[in-house]
Design an enzyme around this catalytic site. Structure first.
Site, short mmCIF file in Angstrom:
data_model
loop_
_atom_site.label_atom_id
_atom_site.label_comp_id
_atom_site.label_asym_id
_atom_site.label_seq_id
_atom_site.Cartn_x
_atom_site.Cartn_y
_atom_site.Cartn_z
N ASN A 149 -2.27 -8.59 3.24
CA ASN A 149 -2.47 -8.09 4.61
C ASN A 149 -3.92 -7.75 4.93
O ASN A 149 -4.41 -8.00 6.03
CB ASN A 149 -1.55 -6.89 4.87
N THR A 184 7.13 -2.40 -2.36
CA THR A 184 7.78 -1.43 -3.25
C THR A 184 8.62 -2.12 -4.31
O THR A 184 8.60 -1.73 -5.48
CB THR A 184 8.64 -0.47 -2.40
N THR A 193 8.14 -5.05 -5.68
CA THR A 193 7.24 -5.60 -6.70
C THR A 193 6.68 -4.48 -7.54
O THR A 193 6.53 -4.61 -8.75
CB THR A 193 6.09 -6.38 -6.04
N GLU A 216 0.15 1.36 -4.96
CA GLU A 216 0.08 1.68 -3.54
C GLU A 216 1.06 0.74 -2.85
O GLU A 216 0.81 -0.47 -2.77
CB GLU A 216 -1.35 1.51 -3.03
N CYS A 256 0.03 -1.15 5.78
CA CYS A 256 0.99 -0.17 5.21
C CYS A 256 0.87 1.18 5.91
O CYS A 256 1.74 2.02 5.76
CB CYS A 256 0.73 -0.01 3.73
N GLU A 266 -5.85 6.37 -4.74
CA GLU A 266 -7.12 5.64 -4.82
C GLU A 266 -8.15 6.44 -4.06
O GLU A 266 -7.84 7.46 -3.45
CB GLU A 266 -6.95 4.25 -4.19
O1 TXE Z 1 3.68 -8.19 -1.54
P1 TXE Z 1 3.99 -8.49 -3.04
P2 TXE Z 1 3.62 -9.22 -0.41
C1 TXE Z 1 5.00 -4.92 1.69
C2 TXE Z 1 5.46 -5.56 2.95
C3 TXE Z 1 5.55 -7.01 2.57
C4 TXE Z 1 6.11 -6.86 1.17
C5 TXE Z 1 5.80 -8.10 0.38
O2 TXE Z 1 6.74 -5.09 3.24
O3 TXE Z 1 6.48 -7.73 3.35
O4 TXE Z 1 5.40 -5.74 0.62
O5 TXE Z 1 4.42 -8.43 0.63
C6 TXE Z 1 1.55 -9.98 -6.71
N1 TXE Z 1 3.69 -9.12 -11.30
N2 TXE Z 1 3.55 -4.80 1.64
O6 TXE Z 1 4.39 -10.50 -0.61
O7 TXE Z 1 5.02 -9.54 -3.21
C7 TXE Z 1 1.44 -10.96 -5.58
O8 TXE Z 1 1.06 -12.24 -6.05
C8 TXE Z 1 2.42 -8.97 -10.88
C9 TXE Z 1 2.99 -3.49 1.74
O9 TXE Z 1 2.15 -9.36 -0.19
O10 TXE Z 1 4.24 -7.17 -3.57
C10 TXE Z 1 0.36 -10.32 -4.73
O11 TXE Z 1 -0.91 -10.60 -5.26
N3 TXE Z 1 1.99 -9.24 -9.62
C11 TXE Z 1 1.66 -3.46 1.06
C12 TXE Z 1 0.66 -8.83 -4.88
O12 TXE Z 1 1.44 -8.71 -6.06
C13 TXE Z 1 2.92 -9.66 -8.74
C14 TXE Z 1 0.76 -4.58 1.50
C15 TXE Z 1 1.46 -8.28 -3.71
O13 TXE Z 1 2.61 -9.10 -3.59
C16 TXE Z 1 4.28 -9.84 -9.09
C17 TXE Z 1 1.44 -5.83 1.37
C18 TXE Z 1 4.65 -9.54 -10.43
N4 TXE Z 1 5.90 -9.69 -10.85
C19 TXE Z 1 2.81 -5.93 1.42
N5 TXE Z 1 4.94 -10.28 -7.98
C20 TXE Z 1 0.88 -2.18 1.31
N6 TXE Z 1 1.42 -1.03 0.96
O14 TXE Z 1 -0.24 -2.25 1.80
C21 TXE Z 1 4.04 -10.37 -6.99
N7 TXE Z 1 2.82 -10.02 -7.45
#
Ligand code: TXE
Length: 483
Positions: free
Chosen positions: A150, A228, A230, A248, A282, A461
């Site tokens: 994002n 959350t 992940t 985070e 977020c 952070e």
């Molecule tokens: O997050 P992901 P995404 C929320 C929001 C969004 C959802 C999924 O609801 O729709 O999370 O977003 C890596 N081991 N937020 O797809 O999937 C992945 O490659 C290690 C809130 O972006 O959690 C990416 O680099 N790494 C949030 C990173 O984790 C792994 C901002 C985030 O991916 C992994 C973004 C694993 N098993 C989304 N699986 C905020 N709080 O700002 C994935 N990744």
């Protein structure tokens, strides 16, 4: 077709397998570049390089590391237009937003922690006449930094800068949905003369290369921002390995508006806190609670202003709402609007997929939406939609506002609008969140602790919180008396 590469040991290289992943441009829905489909082999090479670089990075000392981070900041700033264009194309966000928020904040992240590297100290505790204790805060060694799509460069550098400032070497992984500015960052670090292996940037799928980073035994700490769910997977992997984890995660942030607020200031800010970056932050205030006497005036004005938001080509200077980051995310967000109707909500405006003309006809566009008539227990008020969708609901008094605000599994941020100082402090104390903004939103001092409670994450952070996360405290006791 741009094919970006990993940055390992100071060299740009493809994934060990040679495989690539397609990268889509959200505004056009077309494949426009490719990224390495890295795996554990690439992670092992990056960790080896980081371990080999650690002694030299240490030998540079605080001043040397500080100068290096400042040089990276200068190069990003010099290349701001290149970074901003890449960020906008890659994420679908308006170019104006990338130019004024995302990239300048990445510069600030490096500049801030460049100074932290020199200022960071520790404590001593004197046992009068007997002994002196002093605390060493030493770098952990090799750390992992994993960031979401994002705010790609903004959040990636928010982790990398303190990790490097604290003396660690980094294995970083951006989201596979928005890899471009991480690739440009690697070039800037390289051009700044960062010693080979100090910063390694890998690209690829979370469950594959991301998981391999978290699993690697020589990566002793991982800083993660993302969903959350992940975060749970990472915690499950890292916990039995006793790794330090900073998580985070998601948010479902309340925006609480009392009738005594400065209406115009509140309205102007609420449009931003509701729909900035298409609500893909977020910290966005996606649940809006309004004191009853003000509710109808607020609702009508919010709908009026939301309808005026310009949805369109991210490259156009007038565009306020660009494209959502992916087809999958567009489906997720529009699915929540269908759910809102099924749950009995009224979509007062927006929520329509937009088909723009020409090259943008397959882009991921949706109009910003305001939903009323839902209760706290409804899924649209409990789950993170992470798109341009807000729900609005009236409340009667402070107690009800607090119960609504605290009524989800999340606890990241909250916004409170009132001129009553006593009420502001009283409520701030009781709101379950890591961040409370009063009569403002997204006003950020990088020295402050940043993060949430409940399912919004673990740890903080920012400022010394980040420097302490990326170091290990060691207490040394020297006896000098009592013999
Ligand atoms: O997050 P992901 P995404 C929320 C929001 C969004 C959802 C999924 O609801 O729709 O999370 O977003 C890596 N081991 N937020 O797809 O999937 C992945 O490659 C290690 C809130 O972006 O959690 C990416 O680099 N790494 C949030 C990173 O984790 C792994 C901002 C985030 O991916 C992994 C973004 C694993 N098993 C989304 N699986 C905020 N709080 O700002 C994935 N990744």
């Amino acid at each position: 077709m741009t094919i970006i590469q990993n940055y390992i040991n100071g060299a740009f290289q493809p994934a060990a397998t040679g495989n690539c992943l397609d990268n889509y441009q959200p505004a056009t829905g077309q494949i426009y570049s490719q990224l390495p489909d890295s795996d554990s082999v690439d992670v092992a090479a990056a960790v080896d390089a980081a371990q080999a670089a650690f002694p030299e990075w240490q030998s540079l000392g605080r001043e040397g590391r500080s100068r290096m981070l400042a040089r990276i900041a200068d190069l990003i700033e010099e290349r701001l237009d290149i970074f901003a264009l890449a960020e906008s194309i890659d994420s679908g966000k308006p170019l104006t937003l990338a130019r004024t928020v995302d990239i300048p904040r990445a510069v600030s992240n490096f500049r801030f922690f460049s100074t932290a590297a020199v200022q960071f100290g520790s404590e001593s505790h004197n046992m009068e006449g007997l002994a002196i204790n002093y605390t060493l805060r030493q770098p952990i060694g090799v750390v992992g930094c994993i960031s979401p799509w994002n705010l790609p460069l903004y959040l990636f550098t928010w982790k990398i800068a303190p990790a490097l400032a604290a003396g660690n070497c980094v294995v970083g992984k951006p989201s596979e949905l928005t890899p471009m500015t991480a690739w440009l960052l690697a070039q800037a670090a390289h051009d700044a003369g960062l010693p080979a292996g100090v910063l390694n940037i890998l690209h690829g799928l979370g469950p594959r290369v991301g998981q391999a980073i978290v699993e690697h035994p020589d990566i002793k700490a991982v800083s993660f921002t993302g969903g959350t769910q992940t975060g749970r997977i990472l915690a499950r992997t890292a916990a039995p390995m006793f790794k330090k984890l900073s998580l985070e995660l998601g948010g479902k942030n309340p925006n609480i508006i009392f009738a005594d607020c400065d209406f115009e200031e509140m309205m102007r800010t609420t449009i931003r806190s509701s729909f900035s970056n298409n609500g893909q932050i977020c910290l966005c205030g996606s649940r809006i609670y309004v004191e009853k006497p003000l509710y109808e005036r607020f609702r009508d004005e919010l709908v009026r202003r939301t309808k005026q938001l310009v949805v369109g080509d991210p490259m156009h200077p007038d565009t306020q709402q660009g494209a959502l980051v992916s087809r999958q995310h567009l489906d997720k967000v529009s699915g929540y609007l269908d759910l809102a109707r099924e749950e009995g909500g009224r979509v007062l405006c927006g929520g329509e997929r937009l088909q723009l003309a020409g090259d943008l006809k397959d882009g991921y566009f949706i109009t910003p939406a305001v939903v009323e008539g839902l209760e706290l227990h409804h899924r649209c008020n409990q789950e993170e939609i992470f798109g341009p969708v807000v729900t609005i609901q009236p409340f009667t008094d402070e107690a009800e506002a607090l119960a609504l605000a605290n009524g989800t599994e999340y606890g990241l941020a909250s916004t409170l609008w009132t001129r009553d100082l006593n009420r502001a402090h009283r409520m701030a104390e009781q709101i379950q969140a890591g961040i409370v903004w009063i009569n403002c939103w997204m006003l950020r001092d990088l020295r402050t602790p940043f993060g949430g409670v409940k399912n919004s994450g673990v740890g903080r952070e920012g400022g010394w919180e980040a420097m302490r996360f990326f170091t290990e405290p060691k207490n040394v006791t020297v006896r000098y008396g009592g013999y």
